[in-house]
Motif scaffolding. Structure first.
Motif, PDB file in Angstrom:
ATOM      1  N   ASN B  23      -8.574  63.278 -22.137  1.00 31.71           N
ATOM      2  CA  ASN B  23      -7.386  62.619 -21.595  1.00 31.71           C
ATOM      3  C   ASN B  23      -6.581  61.900 -22.681  1.00 31.71           C
ATOM      4  OD1 ASN B  23      -5.509  61.583 -19.842  1.00 31.71           O
ATOM      5  ND2 ASN B  23      -6.746  59.777 -19.363  1.00 31.71           N
ATOM      6  N   PRO B  33       0.495  68.937 -25.111  1.00 35.76           N
ATOM      7  CA  PRO B  33      -0.297  67.704 -25.151  1.00 35.76           C
ATOM      8  C   PRO B  33      -1.772  68.073 -25.023  1.00 35.76           C
ATOM      9  CG  PRO B  33       1.403  67.587 -23.452  1.00 35.76           C
ATOM     10  CD  PRO B  33       1.425  68.975 -23.986  1.00 35.76           C
ATOM     11  N   ILE B  35      -4.418  67.106 -23.393  1.00 37.78           N
ATOM     12  CA  ILE B  35      -5.033  67.279 -22.064  1.00 37.78           C
ATOM     13  C   ILE B  35      -4.573  68.585 -21.412  1.00 37.78           C
ATOM     14  CG2 ILE B  35      -3.303  65.739 -21.023  1.00 37.78           C
ATOM     15  CD1 ILE B  35      -5.351  65.116 -18.826  1.00 37.78           C
ATOM     16  N   LEU B  36      -3.305  68.915 -21.592  1.00 39.50           N
ATOM     17  CA  LEU B  36      -2.798  70.159 -21.005  1.00 39.50           C
ATOM     18  C   LEU B  36      -3.413  71.360 -21.713  1.00 39.50           C
ATOM     19  CD1 LEU B  36      -1.002  71.521 -18.947  1.00 39.50           C
ATOM     20  CD2 LEU B  36       0.920  71.299 -20.517  1.00 39.50           C
TER      21      LEU B  36
END
Lengths: 488, 65
Positions: B23, B33, B35-36
């Motif tokens: 996260n 990003p 987390i993605l």
């Protein structure tokens, strides 16, 4: 009439044509109407299962969440994966049982497994209560998209009415075959439009996808990850788990599985469906692209981020294509829900109340309930604001309560009996309803919990209550049943 | 047979447990990003895993089409 509207109506007419034509050469008895004669191959089953994921909610809500909430939107991409892994074992088992017993609905499954028509009536009512708001939200989204894409020349209400009438017509005529054929058009459109927009917008507005994310991070640090409170990690994990468990418990997904020709189809689809989900990535890109381009949208307008940014960027022809895609994302799931809700009401509620009604009459009744369910949902869709969304959230939690009883019934030694199944579902449903209406969070119920756990999705608690009641009542009544057998 | 179930449990671990560690926004990977990127990677891995499971599953070998 502007160009956008012409495009939208052209696609509507095409979908309607395909939907009606799908009937050709089929005698539409209950078996054909609800499950397509159990003759669908990999592609149709794929489209029915995958296509239903791309509803108006994902189209508008997915980009809206990315725009409004940032990182938490990624949950939409996560739960499907886990549901598909489970589907590899769950769906073949369900399909085999359904074929063997010629089941037409999810309620049929409960009736047969637990040998109780009463449980069937109960499950049916839960299912219909969950499905109607879902359908209403599709109609609402449809009205919003089409009205907006027509540059306001037709009102959301008129658009919703046109959509409802079209879908009612082809469902009554072609049943699930109509849905399968319109799903083909829909998925082609979603793929083309969403991927094109999702790539074009970041490049046109920011010079690239990486550049877009860097820009957002620079302006709103941390927005792209999960926050410490609210939609936090514990919220994410519990929500993904719950949604994955509830995924195939939606009566219309469950029934779509009946239409397959053989069980290998599900196993193959478990490989391809996760990949297909990646289309959602582009839905997110659209929402993120809108953040710095059309900032400051609030309330209902967050869900229109996709449409607003598109109208700024594109010609009416392209806006028309987007509108048509939005229309189809509402029609396809809408049509399946309509058919399933009508079947369940006719067969599992009416049929149980007046036994001895022949299958032909049930089939006829199911078809004439379609416009009734459609009208009720249309009415719901025009009720503004909170109510419908609240009911939809409730609906998701409600269908998840069917998971323990449905899954355990597939085990070779199922210790749960009809009383246990009924009590478990009732206890779970009652918990969910109370909590949703009272707006309680886990942190309120158990204030001593650390902050990290306080955001856990309340549905988990309901599932535990459900499970406990199911086991408790099964053991209690099971003991009684054995004693009665011995004395008889 | 056993290996099949171990494999199938990996996406659950990767997404439900892994996200607590993934996260974060930075570092960006392939422009995404972190987390993605993490979630997308698991979506891709799930597909690969299910393909392997499909091959390992004896039920699919017996009645070859």
């Amino acid at each position: 009439m502007n160009v956008a509207l012409v495009v939208i109506f052209a696609f509507l007419a095409f979908a309607l044509f395909l939907g009606i034509r799908a009937r050709r050469g089929q005698d539409m008895d209950l078996e054909q109407w609800t499950v397509g004669g159990r003759g669908f191959g990999t592609l149709f089953v794929f489209l029915l299962l995958a296509g239903e994921i791309y509803t108006t909610f994902t189209f508008l809500g997915g980009s809206g969440w990315a725009y409004g909430e940032g990182g938490p939107a990624f949950y939409i991409l996560s739960y499907g994966c886990l549901a598909y892994v489970m589907s590899y074992w769950l769906l073949p088992a369900v399909w085999r049982y359904a074929k063997e017993h010629r089941l037409h609905s999810q309620s049929d499954f409960f009736v047969k497994k637990y040998e109780s028509k009463g449980l069937g009536v109960f499950v049916s009512l839960v299912a219909v209560v969950a499905m109607v708001p879902y359908l209403a939200l599709q109609f609402q989204g449809l009205g919003l998209i089409v009205s907006s894409a027509s540059y306001g020349t037709i009102s959301p209400l008129l658009a919703a009415v046109i959509g409802t009438v079209s879908v009612t017509i082809y469902v009554m005529i072609s049943g699930i075959r109509g849905s399968a054929w319109t799903a083909v058009v829909k998925d082609v459109m979603v793929l083309v439009v969403v991927v094109a927009l999702g790539i074009y917008l970041p490049f046109a507005l920011y010079g690239g996808i990486g550049e877009m994310f860097r820009e957002i991070q620079a302006q709103r640090p941390g927005f792209l990850a999960l926050p410490d409170e609210g939609y936090s990690v514990s919220w994410f994990v519990s929500t993904v788990l719950l949604t994955a468990l509830g995924f195939y418990m939606w009566p219309h997904y469950f029934t779509s599985a009946f239409s397959a020709e053989n069980e290998k189809i599900f196993k193959r689809n478990a490989i391809f469906l996760p990949l297909y989900q990646l289309v959602l990535l582009f839905v997110f890109f659209i929402g993120f692209a809108a953040i710095l381009q059309v900032p400051g949208l609030e309330g209902e307008r967050v869900d229109q981020a996709l449409l607003i940014v598109s109208k700024n960027e594109f010609s009416p022809f392209v806006v028309g294509l987007i509108g048509a895609t939005g229309l189809l994302t509402a029609l396809v799931p809408g049509s399946i829900i309509l058919m399933v809700a009508s079947t369940v009401l006719a067969k599992n509620v009416f049929g149980a109340i007046s036994p001895g009604t022949g299958e032909r009459r049930i089939a006829l009744l199911a078809r004439f309930l379609v416009p009734v369910v459609a009208l009720v949902s249309l009415w719901f869709s025009q009720q503004s604001g909170q109510g419908v969304v609240l009911l939809l959230l409730l609906g998701y939690s409600l269908v998840t309560q069917l998971f323990p009883a449905a899954t355990l019934s597939l085990l070779p030694n199922n210790f749960v009996n009809k009383w246990g199944a009924g009590a478990g579902i009732a206890a779970g449903v009652a918990t969910v309803t109370y909590v949703t209406i009272a707006g309680t969070a886990i942190g309120d119920l158990l204030p001593f919990l650390p902050r990290a756990l306080a955001d856990t999705n309340i549905g988990i608690v309901a599932l535990f209550v459900n499970f406990a009641a199911m086991i408790g009542v099964s053991v209690a009544t099971g003991g009684l049943a054995v004693r009665r057998e011995q004395s008889a | 047979m056993k290996l099949m179930y171990v494999l199938a449990s990996l996406p659950f671990l990767g997404i439900l447990v892994g996200v607590a560690f993934a996260n974060r926004v930075e570092p960006f990977v392939f422009g995404l990003p972190f987390i993605l990127f993490w979630i997308v990677a698991w979506v891709l891995l799930t597909s690969v895993i299910m393909a392997v499971v499909y091959r390992l599953d004896p039920a699919n070998r017996e009645d070859a089409e």
